[in-house]
Design a protein around this motif. Structure first.
Motif, PDB file in Angstrom:
ATOM      1  N   UNK A   1       5.867   8.257   4.653  1.00 27.11           N
ATOM      2  CA  UNK A   1       6.918   7.350   4.213  1.00 27.11           C
ATOM      3  C   UNK A   1       7.183   7.549   2.715  1.00 27.11           C
ATOM      4  N   UNK A   2       8.379   7.218   2.286  1.00 23.55           N
ATOM      5  CA  UNK A   2       8.696   7.243   0.872  1.00 23.55           C
ATOM      6  C   UNK A   2       9.728   6.165   0.567  1.00 23.55           C
TER       7      UNK A   2
ATOM      8  N   UNK B   1       6.970  -4.528  -4.357  1.00 25.24           N
ATOM      9  CA  UNK B   1       6.728  -3.297  -3.611  1.00 25.24           C
ATOM     10  C   UNK B   1       7.977  -2.979  -2.787  1.00 25.24           C
ATOM     11  N   UNK B   2       8.350  -1.714  -2.710  1.00 31.18           N
ATOM     12  CA  UNK B   2       9.629  -1.340  -2.107  1.00 31.18           C
ATOM     13  C   UNK B   2       9.544  -1.145  -0.603  1.00 31.18           C
TER      14      UNK B   2
ATOM     15  N   UNK C   1      13.965  22.999  -0.784  1.00 35.64           N
ATOM     16  CA  UNK C   1      12.721  22.716  -0.057  1.00 35.64           C
ATOM     17  C   UNK C   1      12.338  21.254  -0.258  1.00 35.64           C
ATOM     18  N   UNK C   2      12.105  20.555   0.853  1.00 32.47           N
ATOM     19  CA  UNK C   2      11.772  19.130   0.837  1.00 32.47           C
ATOM     20  C   UNK C   2      10.355  18.898   1.346  1.00 32.47           C
ATOM     21  N   UNK C   3       9.662  17.931   0.770  1.00 32.85           N
ATOM     22  CA  UNK C   3       8.548  17.308   1.464  1.00 32.85           C
ATOM     23  C   UNK C   3       9.131  16.291   2.436  1.00 32.85           C
ATOM     24  N   UNK C   4       8.303  15.744   3.321  1.00 38.23           N
ATOM     25  CA  UNK C   4       8.813  14.735   4.261  1.00 38.23           C
ATOM     26  C   UNK C   4       9.329  13.502   3.518  1.00 38.23           C
ATOM     27  N   UNK C   5       8.598  13.085   2.470  1.00 35.06           N
ATOM     28  CA  UNK C   5       9.034  11.923   1.713  1.00 35.06           C
ATOM     29  C   UNK C   5      10.330  12.169   0.972  1.00 35.06           C
ATOM     30  N   UNK C   6      10.471  13.342   0.355  1.00 40.83           N
ATOM     31  CA  UNK C   6      11.709  13.669  -0.356  1.00 40.83           C
ATOM     32  C   UNK C   6      12.897  13.696   0.604  1.00 40.83           C
TER      33      UNK C   6
ATOM     34  N   UNK D   1       0.849  -1.196   0.000  1.00 40.46           N
ATOM     35  CA  UNK D   1       0.000   0.000   0.000  1.00 40.46           C
ATOM     36  C   UNK D   1       0.884   1.244   0.000  1.00 40.46           C
ATOM     37  N   UNK D   2       1.660   1.402  -1.059  1.00 42.55           N
ATOM     38  CA  UNK D   2       2.645   2.473  -1.104  1.00 42.55           C
ATOM     39  C   UNK D   2       1.991   3.860  -1.097  1.00 42.55           C
TER      40      UNK D   2
END
Length: 392
Positions: free
Chosen positions: A123-124, A279-280, A341-346, A114-115
């Motif tokens: 999460x990323x 799935x990773x 600038x980052x998102x949390x996943x990035x 469920x990515x």
């Protein structure tokens, strides 16, 4: 009116209920729940005393930059089919993480199909996960040199072989620092057979573990779960050894069993392997300043960059000054304009070294008023590649 949902650390009765629910949810029994009970933090959600969701967490360090970073490794999360659609999974994840954060976890990893759901929660995936399959005859023809002649092959896992595995794990971003019970658990879980490779009188330079299961009519299936080699000669010897198992028509390397290197593909006599994308694994930063402080960093790096990171509430963000010097790093609040600038996943992908160059980072959507600052940041985490061969 439905009774309210309550959350608990599982006792014996709740654990039995969770085990039964997991079997119903996944469609098959999960031996992990019983095997990991002494080592895992198991949290469940109940309604009127009945378990309707559950999952376990393992507080285990993961290697990043050569240093162990305390991680909440989450597994076997499930929600009763009749309870789905009401965000119960997200609420339970919050409870599971809170318990492990209280014990020191600053990052979290999980394997999930469920990515999209995990991505929405922060999460990323730092990299892809692949499983390879190759005809045993092709492997045998591709490794005809007598690489094994100068290496001894011995059956069984020994302390020096476990030490080798940990030394090699530190050279990647992501592998867990396997605790003493890990080998016992995984061997029982998959019925693994382990071999170690070493030069006469020397410590091991390779560890190979695989499972063999009979085929319906003749022969067997052989699936490699652990492939740790200190050098190319050892890797060649391990592939040669696998090619001798000709009762298996194919040799399968389970997802992420092979490190992300071309050691298999570049040596094939005939190029006809099969690859399957899985799935990773996905990573989330739970405590950003501590995750930055505890990670390993290149000793020769001297860097100061103002960054902006998306907050827990997506409409908010926080500004920090990232300072890396002499193998250490710290993150402090700042009012300076962000260069990246980052998102949390990035941020999680960058932390794991998943952006190998500025082009991949820009394609992921990273905002960078300063291209040079982005290039410098990427250089800070790409000395090691992301790889998680451990499943939980």
């Amino acid at each position: 009116m439905n009774a309210p949902i309550t959350f608990h650390q599982a006792d014996d009765d709740l654990c039995r209920q969770y085990d039964a629910l997991a079997t119903r949810s996944f469609g098959h029994p999960l031996s992990d729940i019983a095997h990991l009970r002494p080592h895992a933090d198991i949290r469940v959600a109940t309604r009127s005393g009945t378990v309707v969701a559950g999952g376990f967490g393992l507080l285990i360090p993961q290697h990043f930059g050569g240093a162990p970073v305390p991680s909440a490794c989450l597994g076997a999360g499930c929600v009763a089919p009749e309870e789905r659609g009401a965000r119960l999974a997200a609420r339970l994840l919050t409870e599971r993480l809170r318990a492990l954060q209280d014990q020191g976890a600053v990052i979290s990893s999980l394997w999930t199909a469920s990515t999209g759901y995990a991505r929405h929660l922060g999460w990323e995936a730092p990299t892809s996960a692949m499983a390879w399959s190759i005809a045993t005859d092709d492997l045998k023809r591709s490794h005809t040199t007598r690489k094994t002649d100068h290496l001894d092959i011995a059956h069984g896992l020994t302390p020096d072989a476990e030490e080798l595995q940990q030394d090699l794990a530190r050279q990647w971003n992501g592998p867990v620092q396997r605790p003493h019970w890990w080998a016992t658990w995984t061997t029982a879980r998959h019925a693994l057979t382990t071999y170690r490779f070493h030069r006469p009188g020397q410590p091991p330079t390779g560890v190979l573990a695989f499972a063999m299961t009979p085929r319906e009519q003749h022969g067997m299936h052989l699936a490699v779960h652990d492939f740790w080699a200190a050098d190319q000669d050892t890797a060649d010897a391990m592939l040669t050894f696998l090619g001798r198992h000709d009762r298996a028509a194919t040799i399968t390397f389970q997802r992420n069993a092979l490190p992300p290197s071309p050691l298999l593909l570049h040596t094939l006599h005939r190029y006809r392997p099969n690859v399957r994308a899985w799935h990773p694994w996905m990573l989330r930063i739970l405590n950003l300043p501590e995750a930055i402080r505890l990670r390993g960093w290149p000793a020769d790096l001297d860097l100061s960059v103002p960054i902006e990171v998306e907050g827990e509430i997506h409409s908010t963000s926080d500004r920090y000054l990232l300072r890396i010097e002499a193998g250490s790093a710290e993150l402090s609040p700042t009012t300076r304009e962000a260069a990246v600038r980052f998102t949390r996943g990035q941020l999680a992908v960058w932390y794991a070294g998943g952006y190998r160059n500025p082009t991949t980072a820009r394609l992921s959507g990273i905002k960078c008023p300063s291209p040079q600052a982005l290039a410098n940041l990427i250089h800070a985490t790409t000395d090691q590649e992301p790889w998680l061969p451990d499943h939980f």
